[in-house]
Design an enzyme around this catalytic site. Structure first.
Site, PDB file in Angstrom:
ATOM      1  N   LYS A   1       3.673   9.119   8.954  1.00  0.00           N
ATOM      2  CA  LYS A   1       3.391   8.502  10.261  1.00  0.00           C
ATOM      3  C   LYS A   1       4.328   9.000  11.369  1.00  0.00           C
ATOM      4  O   LYS A   1       4.134  10.102  11.860  1.00  0.00           O
ATOM      5  CB  LYS A   1       3.352   6.982  10.106  1.00  0.00           C
TER       6      LYS A   1
ATOM      7  N   TYR B   1       0.849  -1.185   0.000  1.00  0.00           N
ATOM      8  CA  TYR B   1       0.000   0.000   0.000  1.00  0.00           C
ATOM      9  C   TYR B   1       0.886   1.236   0.000  1.00  0.00           C
ATOM     10  O   TYR B   1       1.854   1.312   0.760  1.00  0.00           O
ATOM     11  CB  TYR B   1      -0.880   0.010   1.254  1.00  0.00           C
TER      12      TYR B   1
ATOM     13  N   ASP C   1       9.367   2.886   0.034  1.00  0.00           N
ATOM     14  CA  ASP C   1       8.321   3.524   0.830  1.00  0.00           C
ATOM     15  C   ASP C   1       8.476   3.101   2.293  1.00  0.00           C
ATOM     16  O   ASP C   1       8.185   1.967   2.662  1.00  0.00           O
ATOM     17  CB  ASP C   1       6.951   3.122   0.267  1.00  0.00           C
TER      18      ASP C   1
HETATM   19  C1  LIG Z   1       0.069   4.790   5.611  1.00  0.00           C
HETATM   20  C2  LIG Z   1       0.892   4.522   4.391  1.00  0.00           C
HETATM   21  C3  LIG Z   1       0.888   5.385   3.286  1.00  0.00           C
HETATM   22  C4  LIG Z   1      -0.090   6.527   3.162  1.00  0.00           C
HETATM   23  O1  LIG Z   1       0.089   7.487   4.143  1.00  0.00           O
HETATM   24  P1  LIG Z   1      -1.144   8.510   4.470  1.00  0.00           P
HETATM   25  O2  LIG Z   1      -0.530   9.470   5.421  1.00  0.00           O
HETATM   26  O3  LIG Z   1      -2.221   7.655   5.045  1.00  0.00           O
HETATM   27  O4  LIG Z   1      -1.526   9.119   3.190  1.00  0.00           O
HETATM   28  C5  LIG Z   1       1.786   5.155   2.264  1.00  0.00           C
HETATM   29  N1  LIG Z   1       2.643   4.121   2.306  1.00  0.00           N
HETATM   30  C6  LIG Z   1       2.655   3.259   3.337  1.00  0.00           C
HETATM   31  C7  LIG Z   1       3.647   2.144   3.346  1.00  0.00           C
HETATM   32  C8  LIG Z   1       1.770   3.418   4.404  1.00  0.00           C
HETATM   33  O5  LIG Z   1       1.765   2.528   5.401  1.00  0.00           O
END
Ligand SMILES: *Cc1c(COP(=O)(O)O)cnc(C)c1O
Length: 443
Positions: free
Chosen positions: A281, A152, A251
């Site tokens: 995060k 994701y 990511d």
């Molecule tokens: C949470 C998440 C995102 C998206 O971040 P948001 O602040 O919710 O837009 C992207 N990549 C990873 C791996 C994530 O866990």
């Protein structure tokens, strides 16, 4: 602290709030997984949180295993983070002009993570991956992006194909509203499949701008990047991309500053680098922050000096940078040691409770990041992850919720701990586990 015996007849205040929410907010929530769609029942509305504990609108208390999905790594309402935000707020909420906190946070991030020479701050992880993708396409002059099923990267159109997190929870094929033209430039491969990647690059290498991957997949549950013949999967991705003139975007929005002090990158070993990295995060400490960064030579392509447009009215917001800086300041070796110990203790306790109850399960981890799969074989791919006993998870989840422990409401999510998950707090989880495991077993 008392909790409802039947989670499907929620406390009156939360029930009333949810009823009102359903009228004015789609599905009553502002992010899908909060709606309890896959586990049923109504979500408790949280009115306050402190340390590792949440309090709902009916005065019930829960041990929090969600941590706002990652950011609250120092616990809720951590005094030094709250004080930093309070102090920043007193000086003004947003200037639309450079402010010192942006410099400090950029210096902090680039000094903690080796591949980062420059970073740019944004407001979410989604913005970070979206902007990194645009930059990678501009830098290579190519269109195609390769992603892995179950990874994701936020709700970026081009990256919603076979994504994890809420997309996994609700078994959506991707998303309606993403055009065929957008989807056509995204190739989705099974996670960990080196042969498929090599084959793809041999056929279309010249069209590929970037591979994007979760540094350690954690939105289909936690899948540690596989090591083969001494080479970690991330290094293999970097080598494959670079041999074809493509970039690797790693990511670390979830794993960054959580799997360990240097995220998954610090676990993978030296001698290779991703070209761009994305964060979110933890680096916002609970306020809306994301970041993307990498080599200065690439980052200089961004506007205003370069041709790649990227901007944000609230990017580098002074409250957000204050929260991020205070959070990172609290993340010293001792903090990671505390989280690591708590993580191991929870993994062991959950595994032993489920084993005692005869519930098939696998606990997987990388660094301090872990999740529990309700199946008996290890999970290597999204297909594996989807092959779980989600009904058993649902019973387990609701038993814990009744007993005052708030797990992520999905079998596809990591569990999140903090420095505030002390032995005393964890004892409340440990006491609740046997009954929850027994509930999971009754299918
Ligand atoms: C949470 C998440 C995102 C998206 O971040 P948001 O602040 O919710 O837009 C992207 N990549 C990873 C791996 C994530 O866990």
């Amino acid at each position: 602290m008392s909790n409802a015996s039947d989670p499907r007849t929620p406390a009156p205040t939360s029930a009333e709030l949810f009823e009102r929410a359903l009228k004015v907010i789609p599905s009553g929530v502002n992010s899908p997984v909060r709606a309890f769609g896959s586990v049923g029942g109504n979500p408790p509305f949280i009115v306050s949180a402190s340390g590792a504990l949440l309090r709902d609108a009916d005065g019930r208390e829960y041990v929090d295993m969600v941590g706002s999905w990652g950011p609250m790594i120092l616990g809720h309402a951590n005094p030094s983070v709250v004080e930093a935000v309070r102090e920043a707020a007193g000086k003004g909420l947003s200037f639309g002009a450079p402010q010192p906190g942006e410099v400090l946070l950029a210096e902090e991030l680039t000094s903690r993570v080796r591949p980062l020479e420059q970073i740019r701050l944004v407001n979410s992880g989604t913005e970070a991956t979206m902007s990194a993708l645009r930059l990678a396409r501009a830098a290579t002059g190519r269109d195609v992006v390769v992603k892995f099923a179950g990874c994701y990267h936020g709700h970026v159109d081009a990256l919603l194909a076979e994504a994890g997190s809420g997309v996994a929870t609700f078994a959506l094929p991707g998303s309606a509203g993403v055009t065929a033209a957008t989807a056509k430039d995204t190739v989705v491969l099974p996670y960990g499949d080196r042969e498929a990647l090599t084959e793809l690059f041999s056929q279309r290498g010249g069209e590929i701008a970037a591979i994007i991957t979760e540094a350690a997949p954690a939105n289909m549950g936690v899948v540690p990047p596989p090591v083969q013949d001494g080479t970690g999967f991330n290094r293999f991705l970097a080598d494959t991309a670079h041999a074809a003139g493509a970039l690797l975007i790693s990511d670390e929005v979830l794993s960054g500053f959580r799997a360990g002090a240097e995220g998954q990158y610090g676990i993978d070993g030296e001698g290779w680098e991703p070209d761009l990295m994305t964060f979110g995060k933890v680096i916002g400490g609970g306020l809306p922050v994301g970041a993307f960064g990498g080599r200065a030579e690439l980052m200089r392509l961004l506007a205003p000096a370069g041709p790649v447009y990227q901007a944000g009215t609230l990017s580098g917001n002074p409250l957000a940078t204050a929260a991020g800086l205070a959070t990172l300041a609290g993340l010293d070796d001792a903090a990671y040691e505390t989280i690591s110990r708590a993580s191991l203790a929870v993994q062991e306790a959950v595994a032993s409770a489920l084993a005692d109850a005869g519930v098939p399960h696998v606990v997987q981890s990388t660094g301090t990041l872990f999740s529990v799969f309700f199946r008996d074989q290890p999970v290597h791919t999204y297909e594996d992850a989807k092959d779980q006993n989600t009904e058993a998870f649902t019973r387990f989840f609701h038993s814990l919720l009744e007993q005052g422990v708030h797990l992520p409401p999905s079998a596809f999510e990591a569990w999140f701990l903090s420095t505030a998950h002390t032995d005393q707090v964890l004892d409340r989880l440990f006491e609740a586990l046997p009954a929850a495991a027994k509930a999971a077993a009754q299918g």
